[in-house]
Design an enzyme around this catalytic site. Sequence first.
Site, short mmCIF file in Angstrom:
data_model
loop_
_atom_site.label_atom_id
_atom_site.label_comp_id
_atom_site.label_asym_id
_atom_site.label_seq_id
_atom_site.Cartn_x
_atom_site.Cartn_y
_atom_site.Cartn_z
CB CYS A 1 17.25 -24.74 21.60
SG CYS A 1 15.45 -24.02 20.93
CB CYS B 1 14.80 -27.92 30.92
SG CYS B 1 13.56 -28.76 32.04
CB CYS C 1 10.31 -31.42 32.50
SG CYS C 1 10.70 -30.21 31.27
CB CYS D 1 16.34 -19.99 26.86
SG CYS D 1 16.17 -21.65 26.93
CD GLU E 1 19.51 -30.43 32.00
OE1 GLU E 1 20.27 -29.45 31.67
OE2 GLU E 1 18.39 -30.01 32.57
CB CYS F 1 14.38 -17.69 23.98
SG CYS F 1 13.27 -18.41 22.71
N1 SAH Z 1 11.27 -24.61 23.41
C1 SAH Z 1 9.82 -24.55 24.11
C2 SAH Z 1 9.96 -25.73 25.23
C3 SAH Z 1 11.08 -25.81 26.01
S1 SAH Z 1 11.25 -24.08 26.90
C4 SAH Z 1 9.31 -23.25 24.40
O1 SAH Z 1 10.26 -22.51 24.41
O2 SAH Z 1 8.45 -23.20 24.83
C5 SAH Z 1 10.04 -24.46 28.47
C6 SAH Z 1 9.88 -23.10 29.03
O3 SAH Z 1 10.98 -22.65 30.01
C7 SAH Z 1 9.52 -21.98 28.26
O4 SAH Z 1 8.45 -21.52 28.56
C8 SAH Z 1 10.77 -21.26 28.24
O5 SAH Z 1 10.67 -19.91 27.98
C9 SAH Z 1 11.04 -21.35 29.73
N2 SAH Z 1 12.41 -20.84 30.20
C10 SAH Z 1 13.58 -21.13 29.59
N3 SAH Z 1 14.61 -20.25 30.15
C11 SAH Z 1 14.02 -19.82 31.38
C12 SAH Z 1 14.58 -19.36 32.42
N4 SAH Z 1 15.65 -19.00 32.85
N5 SAH Z 1 13.75 -18.96 33.55
C13 SAH Z 1 12.41 -19.41 33.33
N6 SAH Z 1 12.09 -19.93 32.28
C14 SAH Z 1 12.68 -20.22 31.36
FE1 SF4 Z 2 14.61 -22.96 22.78
FE2 SF4 Z 2 14.78 -22.03 25.17
FE3 SF4 Z 2 13.61 -20.58 23.31
FE4 SF4 Z 2 12.37 -22.94 24.31
S1 SF4 Z 2 12.70 -21.01 25.34
S2 SF4 Z 2 12.75 -22.14 22.16
S3 SF4 Z 2 14.09 -24.10 24.42
S4 SF4 Z 2 15.73 -20.89 23.21
#
Ligand code: SAH
Ligand code: SF4
Length: 371
Positions: free
Chosen positions: A124, A355, A117, A131, A96, A128
């Site tokens: 990934c 995303c 973005c 996510c 995306e 986390c």
């Molecule tokens: N992997 C990198 C970049 C991609 S994630 C990182 O983790 O920084 C981009 C941002 O979206 C990160 O801050 C992540 O924690 C946040 N994010 C992921 N899932 C989310 C959700 N359900 N609601 C709000 N933010 C979210």
């Molecule tokens: Fe990966 Fe999502 Fe964690 Fe970013 S927030 S490192 S995209 S699992």
Amino acid sequence: MKFTPAKPPSTGETLDTLTARLRERGEPAFRAKQILDWVYKKRARTWDEMTNLPKALRVWLADTFELMPMVLVHGKQSLDVTDKLLLELGDRSLIETVIIRAPQDGVGLEHSRKTICISTQVGCAMGCKFCASGLLGLKRDLNAGEIVAQLLQVCYREDEHDPRAHTGLASFDNIVVMGMGEPLANYNAIIRALTIVNAEWGLGFGARRITLSTSGLVPKILKLADEPLGLRLAISLHGATDEVREQIMPVNKAYPLAQLLPAIKAFSAKHGRMVTLEFILIEDVNDSFEQAEKLRDIAVDLHAHVNLIPYNTVEGLPWKRPSVSRQEAFADILRRARVSVTLRREKGHDIEAACGQLRLKTEQARELSAS
Ligand code: SAH
Ligand code: SF4
């Protein structure tokens, strides 16, 4: 899993690598610049459009490179505050790219400032807990050409109503590396891609308008600090103590705060610019006033900006965002110490933060239709 395309994408070539390939063929050096001009400034969609190249060279290029390594499979016709482009790669993987528009009074949406973005991996591996991108694990890294091509896809879409297209400039204002994937886990590809995006012979896009977000891979943050590119950095903190952070971000076990915070400090010392700390607010997980106070202390110490993001619900995951009054009270604790804070509330930004969700839904639909 590594993906080796039949033909490498043209968007992964630098001026030097392309010049070297052409030289092997006995072509003059200026051809490389001409080709890159067609790709990035004139946004040619076919090799045949490149009319100032000899026909034989165009045939060779078509046999040797994939001009565009992805196709748009989903993208609305109408403009919205956020537009998601779902893109299919050569191995049918989906990624995306999101266009986030900042509406301004008296200006049509088509003329609003745009932040793009981009994704860096399919899925990934960081796991986390909150996510959507991590839910299916890591399928593979994107190559540099696939990272760059997402931005050309945005240009293809935006050029029609963006006057910058006529001058060869990118038809957007900012890039955030915040889509699917952990960019610093795909280090060489993201650096090469952003070098191409930044180069005058490429998209010519300023590095100061590019923000890379990481979950906190300490050795790579230190390496990034030494890169000449000069990107902006954002850190997904999401917990102000090891105890809380570890619960939701497994990466914290490998790189706890005692290592992460000095690395951020080292980065800002080298770059002389504020780092952003991203902090998703999740009810009863990290939204206590104690966490706010700890976050305040960290932000003051690092002289960092804090971006509070109300959690965006992910299907199949149990968490939700705190009430608006709780969000405000949390932010106030930081504001009172004069920490620079943003609390994102607009609908569009939720999509930026989440995303990965569109791809997840499409993968699930694919599985359903296959079974
Ligand atoms: N992997 C990198 C970049 C991609 S994630 C990182 O983790 O920084 C981009 C941002 O979206 C990160 O801050 C992540 O924690 C946040 N994010 C992921 N899932 C989310 C959700 N359900 N609601 C709000 N933010 C979210
Ligand atoms: Fe990966 Fe999502 Fe964690 Fe970013 S927030 S490192 S995209 S699992």
